[in-house]
Design a protein around this motif. Structure first.
Motif, PDB file in Angstrom:
ATOM      1  N   ALA A 189       1.143  -0.911   0.101  1.00 41.93           N
ATOM      2  CA  ALA A 189      -0.238  -0.143  -0.355  1.00 41.93           C
ATOM      3  C   ALA A 189       0.959   1.197  -0.008  1.00 41.93           C
ATOM      4  CB  ALA A 189      -0.882   0.023   0.939  1.00 41.93           C
ATOM      5  N   GLY A 190       0.359   1.938  -1.150  1.00 45.26           N
ATOM      6  CA  GLY A 190       1.378   3.435  -0.831  1.00 45.26           C
ATOM      7  C   GLY A 190       2.508   3.360  -1.668  1.00 45.26           C
ATOM      8  N   GLU A 191       2.756   2.501  -1.897  1.00 41.69           N
ATOM      9  CA  GLU A 191       3.746   2.073  -3.348  1.00 41.69           C
ATOM     10  C   GLU A 191       3.966   2.628  -4.415  1.00 41.69           C
ATOM     11  OE1 GLU A 191       6.718  -1.704  -5.555  1.00 41.69           O
ATOM     12  OE2 GLU A 191       5.116  -1.995  -3.500  1.00 41.69           O
ATOM     13  N   ILE A 192       5.380   2.968  -4.359  1.00 40.23           N
ATOM     14  CA  ILE A 192       4.668   3.786  -6.493  1.00 40.23           C
ATOM     15  C   ILE A 192       4.870   3.069  -7.779  1.00 40.23           C
ATOM     16  CG2 ILE A 192       5.871   5.699  -7.881  1.00 40.23           C
ATOM     17  CD1 ILE A 192       7.174   6.777  -5.322  1.00 40.23           C
ATOM     18  N   ILE A 193       4.022   2.729  -8.402  1.00 40.48           N
ATOM     19  CA  ILE A 193       4.432   2.048  -9.528  1.00 40.48           C
ATOM     20  C   ILE A 193       3.462   2.584 -10.650  1.00 40.48           C
ATOM     21  CG2 ILE A 193       2.808   0.311  -7.719  1.00 40.48           C
ATOM     22  CD1 ILE A 193       0.309   0.583  -8.571  1.00 40.48           C
ATOM     23  N   GLY A 194       3.995   3.616 -10.577  1.00 40.87           N
ATOM     24  CA  GLY A 194       3.668   4.309 -11.930  1.00 40.87           C
ATOM     25  C   GLY A 194       4.302   5.949 -12.054  1.00 40.87           C
ATOM     26  N   ARG A 195       3.742   6.708 -13.372  1.00 40.35           N
ATOM     27  CA  ARG A 195       3.572   7.962 -13.292  1.00 40.35           C
ATOM     28  C   ARG A 195       2.469   8.278 -14.250  1.00 40.35           C
ATOM     29  NH1 ARG A 195       8.813   6.843 -11.090  1.00 40.35           N
ATOM     30  NH2 ARG A 195       9.470   7.700  -9.288  1.00 40.35           N
ATOM     31  N   ALA A 196       2.152   9.721 -14.761  1.00 40.35           N
ATOM     32  CA  ALA A 196       1.238  10.004 -15.668  1.00 40.35           C
ATOM     33  C   ALA A 196       1.098  11.717 -14.678  1.00 40.35           C
ATOM     34  CB  ALA A 196      -0.500   9.056 -15.291  1.00 40.35           C
ATOM     35  N   ASP A 197       0.233  12.475 -16.489  1.00 39.92           N
ATOM     36  CA  ASP A 197       0.167  13.368 -15.746  1.00 39.92           C
ATOM     37  C   ASP A 197      -1.752  13.505 -15.567  1.00 39.92           C
ATOM     38  OD1 ASP A 197      -0.489  13.229 -18.187  1.00 39.92           O
ATOM     39  OD2 ASP A 197       0.155  15.267 -18.952  1.00 39.92           O
ATOM     40  N   GLY A 198      -1.972  12.328 -14.831  1.00 38.29           N
ATOM     41  CA  GLY A 198      -3.827  12.480 -15.253  1.00 38.29           C
ATOM     42  C   GLY A 198      -3.333  11.047 -15.689  1.00 38.29           C
ATOM     43  N   PHE A 199      -4.900  10.139 -14.786  1.00 43.28           N
ATOM     44  CA  PHE A 199      -5.066   8.506 -15.858  1.00 43.28           C
ATOM     45  C   PHE A 199      -6.126   8.421 -14.633  1.00 43.28           C
ATOM     46  CE2 PHE A 199      -2.574   9.111 -11.504  1.00 43.28           C
ATOM     47  CZ  PHE A 199      -3.501   7.450 -10.417  1.00 43.28           C
ATOM     48  N   ASP A 200      -6.787   6.767 -15.332  1.00 43.97           N
ATOM     49  CA  ASP A 200      -8.080   6.720 -14.950  1.00 43.97           C
ATOM     50  C   ASP A 200      -8.206   5.454 -14.565  1.00 43.97           C
ATOM     51  OD1 ASP A 200      -8.701   8.481 -17.109  1.00 43.97           O
ATOM     52  OD2 ASP A 200      -8.667   7.079 -18.784  1.00 43.97           O
ATOM     53  N   VAL A 201      -8.725   5.761 -13.536  1.00 42.12           N
ATOM     54  CA  VAL A 201      -9.216   4.463 -12.531  1.00 42.12           C
ATOM     55  C   VAL A 201     -10.873   3.938 -12.623  1.00 42.12           C
ATOM     56  CG1 VAL A 201      -9.306   4.150  -9.879  1.00 42.12           C
ATOM     57  CG2 VAL A 201      -7.670   5.677 -10.817  1.00 42.12           C
ATOM     58  N   ILE A 202     -10.331   2.433 -12.583  1.00 40.93           N
ATOM     59  CA  ILE A 202     -11.718   0.868 -12.801  1.00 40.93           C
ATOM     60  C   ILE A 202     -11.559   0.372 -11.357  1.00 40.93           C
ATOM     61  CG2 ILE A 202     -12.661  -0.001 -14.828  1.00 40.93           C
ATOM     62  CD1 ILE A 202     -10.586   1.588 -16.913  1.00 40.93           C
ATOM     63  N   ARG A 246     -20.246  -4.568 -14.125  1.00 43.75           N
ATOM     64  CA  ARG A 246     -19.538  -5.266 -12.079  1.00 43.75           C
ATOM     65  C   ARG A 246     -18.737  -3.768 -12.069  1.00 43.75           C
ATOM     66  NH1 ARG A 246     -21.356 -10.199 -12.685  1.00 43.75           N
ATOM     67  NH2 ARG A 246     -22.037 -11.093 -11.255  1.00 43.75           N
ATOM     68  N   LEU A 247     -18.638  -3.058 -12.924  1.00 43.89           N
ATOM     69  CA  LEU A 247     -17.514  -2.181 -12.315  1.00 43.89           C
ATOM     70  C   LEU A 247     -18.617  -1.060 -11.163  1.00 43.89           C
ATOM     71  CD1 LEU A 247     -16.274  -0.764 -15.453  1.00 43.89           C
ATOM     72  CD2 LEU A 247     -15.338  -2.497 -14.520  1.00 43.89           C
ATOM     73  N   GLN A 248     -17.667  -0.474 -10.795  1.00 47.93           N
ATOM     74  CA  GLN A 248     -18.418   0.266  -9.410  1.00 47.93           C
ATOM     75  C   GLN A 248     -17.022   1.735  -8.967  1.00 47.93           C
ATOM     76  OE1 GLN A 248     -20.819  -0.991  -7.413  1.00 47.93           O
ATOM     77  NE2 GLN A 248     -20.932  -2.344  -9.141  1.00 47.93           N
ATOM     78  N   CYS A 249     -18.034   3.013  -8.724  1.00 48.66           N
ATOM     79  CA  CYS A 249     -16.712   4.008  -8.158  1.00 48.66           C
ATOM     80  C   CYS A 249     -16.238   3.673  -7.290  1.00 48.66           C
ATOM     81  CB  CYS A 249     -18.145   4.871  -7.458  1.00 48.66           C
ATOM     82  SG  CYS A 249     -17.268   6.298  -7.373  1.00 48.66           S
ATOM     83  N   PRO A 250     -14.921   4.224  -7.754  1.00 48.33           N
ATOM     84  CA  PRO A 250     -14.073   3.459  -7.197  1.00 48.33           C
ATOM     85  C   PRO A 250     -13.744   4.191  -5.368  1.00 48.33           C
ATOM     86  CG  PRO A 250     -12.943   4.294  -9.273  1.00 48.33           C
ATOM     87  CD  PRO A 250     -14.210   4.414  -9.446  1.00 48.33           C
TER      88      PRO A 250
END
Length: 440
Positions: A189-202, A246-250
């Motif tokens: 939890a909290g580990e950096i796994i990537g970088r972006a100037d904005g991204f989507d969460v599903i 079955r996608l939900q609000c993260p």
């Protein structure tokens, strides 16, 4: 220095010396210890088989440093051209970077102890075939029923890519510009796994009740099983698949305090229009049987998420439900750049506006009705259209008609540039032959 501190340091020094001596005497000991630790870790239960804790938040921390985030946009129907079928994803919009037109780059954080179970890489090309950028997707198993996907990352951590063995181990999904790999990479939890100037969460919750869809067979779990030449093995396709029903609000899966903080940021991409109502992050699959509202496809039967089938969506805006959206994204040929009320010199901006999404002020009757009131057998007219929410006006109207069919209900849409208002059209309203047909 106190006596206690002196003896503590002395003991530590003696332990270190003994450990160093053991390594010198047996140089393979360190390697064997590491191998043993790795073997023991590999025997620990995977996140995908770990039961989700009842009554506890599945996610333990947020998706990125909150101070980097300007707003959180519920994407819903407002996907960008070329993106997959509209779904209840959220877009993390970062604050400005070096200037007012640049986004700040932020860290994508693992929101819980999890396993990265799939990685995808896509190459984006321009009209000439040149590479404009590459994007990454990471799919994380949080627990037995909950998975999370980060899409549109600019980069993933080099250590994560290294643990896959590199791109040579990835498989093509419909061509060399889309690669994927099934993985089992543990993160904290909290580990950096990537970088972006904005991204989507599903977020997918397999324990959730499926969304009510007019044609549920359209939303096959394996998005790549139909209509595409695939070289990736079935296990990889299964790993990257998402059940759209079955996608939900993260945000609902965050701890309560964090959820409140992040929900306060719900709004448009630049934080100007804040969300209205308590359900702004609601599921965006809003098919209404026997009406116009929902997702429609350019193909009469196949899975809408395959590469050869495009989707449009007609629905209320997730931020302001009183403002409906035509998410047509260039799939209505009669809607041309010439109809966009911009200077002809701004040709690129006009083309972009015509290929985006349109909004309008909701009306009633046959003019500008909400899409859930559009019934088969009638032709409706939409006026006062503009590109996105604050873009240029559209010099024209749109005619829309739905036809009932037990096999595959269809809808016709035509943009008309010969009228600025619906009352300017000759009655009875009819299509000219330039309409585009869509299917449920």
């Amino acid at each position: 220095m106190s006596g206690a501190e002196h003896f503590t340091r002395l003991a530590a020094s003696l332990f270190a010396a003994a450990l160093l001596g053991a390594v010198i005497a047996n140089p393979d000991a360190g390697r064997r210890y590491t191998e043993k630790a790795t073997a023991l870790a590999s025997k620990a239960p995977r996140a995908s088989s770990r039961p989700c804790a009842r009554g506890a938040s599945a996610l333990k921390t947020a998706f990125a440093p909150v101070e980097d985030i300007l707003s959180v946009s519920p994407l819903g129907e407002v996907t960008a051209p070329g993106e997959q079928l509209p779904a209840p994803a959220i877009r993390l919009n970062t604050r400005t970077g070096g200037n007012a037109f640049e986004r700040r780059r932020t860290d994508a954080l693992a929101p819980a102890r999890a396993d990265i179970v799939a990685i995808e890489r896509r190459v984006v090309r321009n009209a000439d075939g040149g590479v404009t950028r590459e994007t990454w997707s990471l799919k994380l198993a949080i627990c037995e029923s909950v998975t999370l996907v980060y899409e549109d990352l600019d980069a993933i951590e080099p250590a994560i890519l290294s643990r896959t063995g590199g791109l040579k181990n990835f498989h093509e999904v419909g061509g060399p510009d889309h690669l994927a790999m099934k993985t089992a990479i543990r993160v904290k939890a909290g580990e950096i796994i990537g970088r972006a100037d904005g991204f989507d969460v599903i977020l997918e919750d397999r324990s959730a009740k499926p969304a009510a869809l007019d044609r549920p067979e359209r939303y096959a779990v394996n998005a790549y099983a139909v209509g595409t030449a695939i070289s990736a093995p079935p296990a990889v396709l299964e790993a990257i698949a998402v059940d759209a029903s079955r996608l939900q609000c993260p945000l609902d899966y965050l701890p309560e305090a964090a959820a409140r903080e992040w929900k306060s940021k719900l709004g448009d991409a630049w934080g100007v229009r804040r969300a209205k109502g308590d359900d702004a992050c609601r599921a965006a699959l809003v098919d209404v049987p026997g009406a116009g509202q929902g997702v429609w496809f350019t193909d009469a039967s196949h899975n809408g998420r395959t590469s050869k089938v495009s989707a449009i969506a007609l629905a209320p805006d997730a931020v302001d439900p009183a403002r409906p959206i035509f998410a047509l994204h260039g799939r209505v040929a009669s809607l041309t750049a010439d109809m966009v009320a911009l200077d002809p010199m701004l040709e690129e901006a006009r083309i972009e506006a015509a290929r985006g999404f349109l909004t309008f002020e909701q009306g009633a009757g046959r003019i500008n009705p909400p899409f859930d009131k559009v019934k088969p057998g009638e032709i409706y007219c939409y006026e006062g259209l503009r590109a996105n929410f604050v873009g240029p006006r559209i010099n024209g109207v749109i005619l829309l008609g739905v036809e009932a069919d037990d096999e595959a209900p269809l809808m016709r849409i035509e943009a008309r540039g010969d009228a600025l208002r619906c009352i300017d059209l000759e009655e009875p309203w009819s299509f000219t032959g330039a309409e585009t047909t869509f299917y449920r």
